[in-house]
Design an enzyme around this catalytic site. Structure first.
Site, short mmCIF file in Angstrom:
data_model
loop_
_atom_site.label_atom_id
_atom_site.label_comp_id
_atom_site.label_asym_id
_atom_site.label_seq_id
_atom_site.Cartn_x
_atom_site.Cartn_y
_atom_site.Cartn_z
N GLU A 1 0.90 -1.40 0.01
CA GLU A 1 0.00 0.06 0.33
C GLU A 1 0.75 1.07 -0.12
O GLU A 1 0.28 2.48 -0.17
CB GLU A 1 -0.87 0.16 1.26
CG GLU A 1 -1.96 -0.97 1.27
CD GLU A 1 -2.98 -0.79 0.30
OE1 GLU A 1 -3.13 0.40 -0.41
OE2 GLU A 1 -3.81 -1.71 -0.32
N GLU B 1 7.68 -22.13 7.61
CA GLU B 1 7.85 -21.05 8.73
C GLU B 1 8.85 -22.05 9.56
O GLU B 1 9.35 -21.27 10.50
CB GLU B 1 6.57 -20.98 9.44
CG GLU B 1 6.07 -22.24 10.44
CD GLU B 1 4.68 -21.78 11.33
OE1 GLU B 1 4.98 -21.94 12.38
OE2 GLU B 1 3.94 -20.95 10.86
#
Length: 272
Positions: free
Chosen positions: A81, A112
């Site tokens: 953004e 992960e």
């Protein structure tokens, strides 16, 4: 290391499947109300990290978020953004997720738990001395993130973290930890809920405060935003109208000429 994972503790609500929709929504909302108060308690830690990010960006540095699962996705959202909102280069703020871009939409098995991949991912982005790396992990125990920050520390990069358990291995590893302790989730262990909300709020603060400090906002307006759709073009035109007191058509023509709100205003004032 012994510490309590409050994000994994049992929900204080029982028999969720027996609740009405109204009760489910009310109880979730009541839990969500506690999140901003938890963030408020760590504002000094957020301030310290933002100050470091701004300092390094003024020296040409960039910001990297690294995370897995929900945490990684939230970092990507915040990073993505920044260019349209503040008109900065797409690589100034970067989101990296364990498992690569395919993990944005669906989980990548064991990603992960990989202890070496984060540093490899950062090296692929040519991480430099002035770059700052923020690890995001609600649990504070994600190996991908912890080991990534350890390598950053070894290479003299500034490191921060956003986690939701106090005293976690991640917080101990990061030079500038942010620990937003939101407590047990409504659905036990579902850290995409309160923990995810807390992480999103902190990410908003970090990127927005940083960009304002770097001069990417004037007054309260996104004067450097990218004009990527009609709504944003219209917003840009109205910003120009409020800044230099011209009508809509004149503001629109200035925006088309200069392609940017700030440049349009400066160009008009310089030619006035």
């Amino acid at each position: 290391m012994n510490f309590t994972k409050t994000t994994e503790q049992s929900s204080k609500y029982e028999h969720l499947e027996q609740m009405s929709v109204a009760d489910l929504l009310s109880n979730i909302n009541n839990e969500d109300k506690t999140v901003p108060l938890a963030v408020e308690k760590v504002l000094p830690q957020i301030e310290t990290l933002v100050t470091k990010v701004v300092e390094k960006m003024k020296l040409g540095g960039r910001l990297f978020y690294i995370g897995a699962g929900t945490s990684g996705r939230l970092g990507i959202v915040d990073a993505s953004e920044c260019p349209p909102t503040f008109g900065v280069p797409f690589d100034l703020v970067n989101g990296i997720i364990a498992g690569g871009d395919k993990a944005i939409r669906r989980a990548v098995e064991n990603a992960e738990d990989n202890t070496t991949q984060a540093w490899i991912d950062l090296q692929e982005q040519n991480i430099g001395a002035n770059d700052v790396v923020i690890g995001i992990a609600a649990s504070g125990t994600t190996p991908y993130v912890i080991e990534g920050l350890k390598k950053c520390n070894e290479n003299n990069n500034i490191t921060g973290c956003i986690t939701c358990n106090e005293g976690s291995p991640l917080a101990v590893t990061a030079q500038f930890p942010i620990e937003v302790v939101v407590g047990p989730e409504f659905v036990t262990g579902s850290s995409r809920m309160k923990a995810g909300t807390a992480q999103k709020l902190v990410l908003n603060m970090i990127s927005t405060a940083t960009m304002i400090q770097l001069g990417k906002v004037k007054g309260n307006k996104m004067v450097d935003m990218q004009l990527s759709n009609d709504k944003l073009v219209d917003r840009g035109v109205k910003m120009i109208m409020s800044e230099i007191s011209v009508d809509y058509d004149k503001a629109s023509s200035l925006l088309k000429e200069f392609g940017n709100v700030r440049k349009a205003v400066d160009g008009f004032n310089n030619n006035d």
